[in-house]
Write an enzyme that holds these catalytic residues in place. Structure first.
Site, short mmCIF file in Angstrom:
data_model
loop_
_atom_site.label_atom_id
_atom_site.label_comp_id
_atom_site.label_asym_id
_atom_site.label_seq_id
_atom_site.Cartn_x
_atom_site.Cartn_y
_atom_site.Cartn_z
CD1 TRP A 134 15.73 67.60 -37.73
CD2 TRP A 134 17.74 66.78 -38.03
NE1 TRP A 134 16.50 68.10 -38.93
CE2 TRP A 134 18.04 67.79 -39.14
CE3 TRP A 134 18.48 65.81 -38.01
CZ2 TRP A 134 18.26 68.29 -39.60
CZ3 TRP A 134 19.60 66.25 -38.88
CH2 TRP A 134 20.09 66.88 -39.81
CG ASP A 135 15.40 71.05 -35.43
OD1 ASP A 135 14.94 70.23 -35.67
OD2 ASP A 135 15.93 72.73 -35.18
CD GLU B 85 13.90 70.09 -44.32
OE1 GLU B 85 12.91 71.84 -44.61
OE2 GLU B 85 13.43 69.93 -43.29
CE LYS C 124 15.79 74.78 -45.42
NZ LYS C 124 14.60 74.37 -44.64
CD GLN C 125 18.61 71.38 -43.59
OE1 GLN C 125 17.60 71.80 -43.96
NE2 GLN C 125 18.49 70.73 -41.72
#
Ligand code: BGC
Length: 749
Positions: free
Chosen positions: A349-350, A476, A585-586
């Site tokens: 998806w980046d 994640e 994580k993000q």
């Protein structure tokens, strides 16, 4: 702008191999030393073609139904970088004798990487060597090395041995889940022909049965003799001649790769392209390279005045993105571009969330090619949906090269259903920015409808609301949850977008053959209903959007008590430990407030930001740019700048300590977005662009170009405000802080 190093630091060798790679969207070659390095030095000597892959079965001790069956890896191509020199009997190496001068320079305006050396051999002979390289933007299959050798204080014999080797392996690290566990061989040499000094190697991949042709030829220094040899998978050319003091000689190495995913006859095409390339010297291809780069950058110029470090990183990011992106509808953008083997060259998806906006607003033709590559994967996405138990719709693979799911750990892989909505978001933004309804009718609608169907099957109505259970959001460290806020919000945007698109196509008489898709009015109404009744978890007590149904009830992880060396946490803690805690994580909910802010109360956006920021590790490189943009969005410009500085430093300073495995391409997209979406506050509205500019105190100004529906404009921000200049195309309107501004004529507004 130049990425420049003035000395040899062995510990930085592999990192610089990444940063100094040359690429063109099709081909990428790491910046390894032609002559090689001592065996103890970490080096990933590699070259890659975007989307050229091998595959192998994934081995599980306990394989449950529907687990991903095959692993695809971007193939490390035959090594054509080899050139060794023997100067009057002494072998050249940067690690023997002494280096009087050493520099490595990648110039983003020319697309050429130059290594310049003055070397004194152990026997006292001083020689100047210059290696220049490029991956051509004009013939994407072409990689060139141009070597100049000049004896400074001696005359005598020189041997130059150039090689092409099909005996290559993949890079690996069994301890790092972000890399392949085993350094497999992926290529077999089927045939080698050596004729007229040029060699052509025909190879096939071991698992995916693809073909590759690799052709190499040289323009040798005048008066040098040549002996060419082949020994199984290795071809070598030895050029011998006399070097006269102060009289430089030049060797040009032409290397062409053609793969069977693009070329029905790779062998013939490689041969033809090699002949074409060899008609011209390096200088010719270098001059075309500069012109091609100029054209690519025309829509993408951006700069920051008042901070050179950030400005350099911004230029490098834009350049790297342009060199990483596939333009042929086959290759997409791997998470490491074409610079290394981290994440095995997979597309995530980046692309859609972090890199696509740059292309959309600066080079829409490349944006269209990226969407085409996703449209091409639709059959794979439908097959994946069936494997995952959905009788209808399409589910894009979390990580893939051709469309096949390659994630062997499903909780933070296949469970990330949001990828469907991320891809939909890119298609919908393309429609808004280009107004290209023909493209949307021809390719967009089908992708949007098939992926929307998945939501109706994955989700369900309960208690009057539409809920989506057992998915993983972007974070994640929190897996398999019900009603991940980001996913639900993104799905809502997706479902609404399909309905809007269908209406627009109907209004314009472009709603061709909906029956081909089996799309009915009734189904569109179901999409609308699911969107309107989407459940979006909100915590009244905290006044924030809840990451999912259970997140806020978990134990909070106190990040201040975790030793520095235990980050990234994924390398030190069992996944269940992480899932059990409130730790990110993000960016997850914060990212949804960036992408889908409509209808969200300002206070909830602000409070969510602060709440989640305190428990976010930014262990993923996809995170700091989102926090930079959202800090700017809520008016915390100084904090935004601090995050932006960490974005800018990530690869150039190797702050994640894994740049050796490849660039962090999404973070580079984030570097451009941080300026344009963050500080300038750009958002894509249904019919116009909106801006909310801010200027960090330490900057004098910044500027950037962008395209909107066939027009090219420049925005410049300084302490007086934001100024727009129409550079090309028809007049258009946009808004700044809610006020309409008409951009017309050559005068800045
Ligand atoms: C991130 C993912 C990302 C992947 C590839 C992971 O570490 O968590 O969001 O897609 O890296 O960049």
């Amino acid at each position: 702008m130049r990425i420049e190093y003035g000395s040899l630091i062995p510990a930085e060798y592999a990192r610089r191999e990444t940063l100094l790679h040359v690429a063109n969207g099709y081909l990428g070659v790491r910046g390894s030393f032609e002559e090689g390095v001592p065996p103890h030095l970490r080096s990933v000597r590699g070259a890659y073609i975007n989307g050229f892959f091998d595959e192998a079965a994934i081995h599980y001790e306990e394989r449950l139904h529907g687990f991903a069956a095959t692993q695809q890896s971007m193939v490390n191509l035959p090594d054509v970088q080899g050139i060794q020199l023997t100067l009057a009997g002494e072998d050249f190496s940067c690690f023997t004798g002494s280096l009087e001068h050493f520099s490595q320079v990648l110039d983003t305006a020319t697309g050429v990487y130059i290594r310049d050396i003055t070397w004194t051999s152990p026997g006292g002979r001083a020689t100047r060597l210059q290696f220049r390289r490029l991956a051509s933007l004009v013939i994407p299959q072409l990689f060139l090395i141009d070597l100049t050798v000049e004896a400074l204080n001696w005359s005598g014999p020189v041997h130059i041995r150039s090689t092409q080797s099909g005996e290559v392996r993949q890079d690996s690290d069994p301890e790092d889940p972000r890399k392949a566990a085993v350094g497999r061989r992926t290529l077999r040499v089927d045939e080698v022909t050596l004729a007229g000094g040029a060699a052509e190697m025909l190879l096939s991949t071991l698992g995916s049965a693809l073909t590759l042709a690799s052709a190499v030829g040289h323009q040798a220094p005048a008066g040098f003799s040549l002996e060419a040899k082949r020994e199984s998978g290795l071809v070598s050319w030895t050029f011998q001649g006399e070097l006269a003091q102060g009289r430089p000689v030049v060797l040009t190495k032409y290397c062409v790769f053609a793969d069977s995913r693009r070329h029905p006859a790779p062998k013939q095409d490689a041969e033809r392209l090699l002949n074409l390339a060899m008609e011209q010297p390096f200088a010719h291809w270098a001059s075309l390279q500069k012109q091609a780069l100029n054209a690519l950058m025309a829509g993408a110029k951006a700069s920051i005045s008042g901070d050179n470090v950030l400005n350099t990183s911004l230029s490098f990011s834009m350049y790297s993105l342009l060199m990483s992106a596939g333009r042929d509808g086959v290759g997409n953008i791997s998470s490491k571009g074409l610079s290394g083997e981290g994440y095995e060259g997979h597309y995530f998806w980046d692309t859609e969330v972090y890199m696509f906006p740059f292309f959309l607003l600066t080079n829409p033709e490349i944006a269209r090619a990226l969407l085409m590559s996703r449209a091409r994967m639709l059959p794979g996405a439908k097959a994946h949906a069936r494997e995952m138990g959905h009788p209808q719709g399409a589910l894009y693979a979390w990580r893939t090269i051709t469309g096949t799911e390659c994630s062997s750990y499903f909780p933070s892989g296949s469970a990330q259903y949001h990828i469907n909505a991320d891809i939909a978001h890119a298609f919908l933004s393309f429609w808004r920015v280009t107004d290209d309804l023909d493209f949307m009718a021809g390719h967009g609608l089908e992708v949007l409808v098939e992926t929307a169907r998945l939501w109706l099957d994955a989700g369900h109505f309960s208690g009057g609301q539409f809920r989506i259970d057992n998915v993983t959001g972007p974070d994640e460290y929190t897996c398999i949850v019900n009603n991940n806020y980001y996913t639900n919000k993104a799905a809502q945007h997706h479902l609404r977008g399909v309905c809007q698109l269908a209406r627009a196509l109907q209004d314009q008489g472009k709603f061709h053959a909906p029956e081909r898709l089996g799309l009915t009015q009734e189904e569109l109404e179901q999409f609308q209903e699911a969107a309107d009744r989407m459940f979006l978890p909100f915590d009244e007590a905290l006044g924030i959007c809840s990451q999912d149904d259970s997140f806020l009830g978990k134990k909070r992880l106190d990040l201040s008590r975790i030793p520095r060396e235990n980050f990234p946490l994924l390398m030190h803690y069992h996944p269940l430990f992480l899932y059990r805690h409130q730790v990110l994580k993000q960016a997850d909910t914060v990212l949804s407030h960036f992408l889908f802010e409509e209808g969200e109360p300002e206070e909830a956006i602000r409070q969510s930001y602060h709440y989640y920021e305190a428990i976010t590790t930014h262990d993923s490189s996809l995170s700091p740019c989102v926090h930079a943009m959202m800090a700017a969005r809520i008016g915390e410009t100084a904090k935004a700048l601090a995050y932006y500085e960490s974005v800018a430093a990530l690869d150039l300073m190797d702050t994640h300590k894994n740049t050796a495995d490849g660039i962090h391409a999404a973070n580079m997209g984030g570097c451009w977005m941080g300026l344009v979406y963050g500080f300038a506050g750009l958002r894509i509205g249904e019919n116009s662009l909106r801006f909310r500019p801010t200027l960090p105190e330490s900057w004098q100004s910044y500027r950037f170009r962008f395209r909107w529906r066939g027009s090219l404009a420049e925005a410049a921000v300084d302490e007086k405000g934001i100024r727009f200049t129409l550079l090309d195309g028809p007049a258009f309107a946009l808004s700044v802080d809610g006020k309409q501004v008409d951009i017309a004529g050559p005068q800045p507004v």
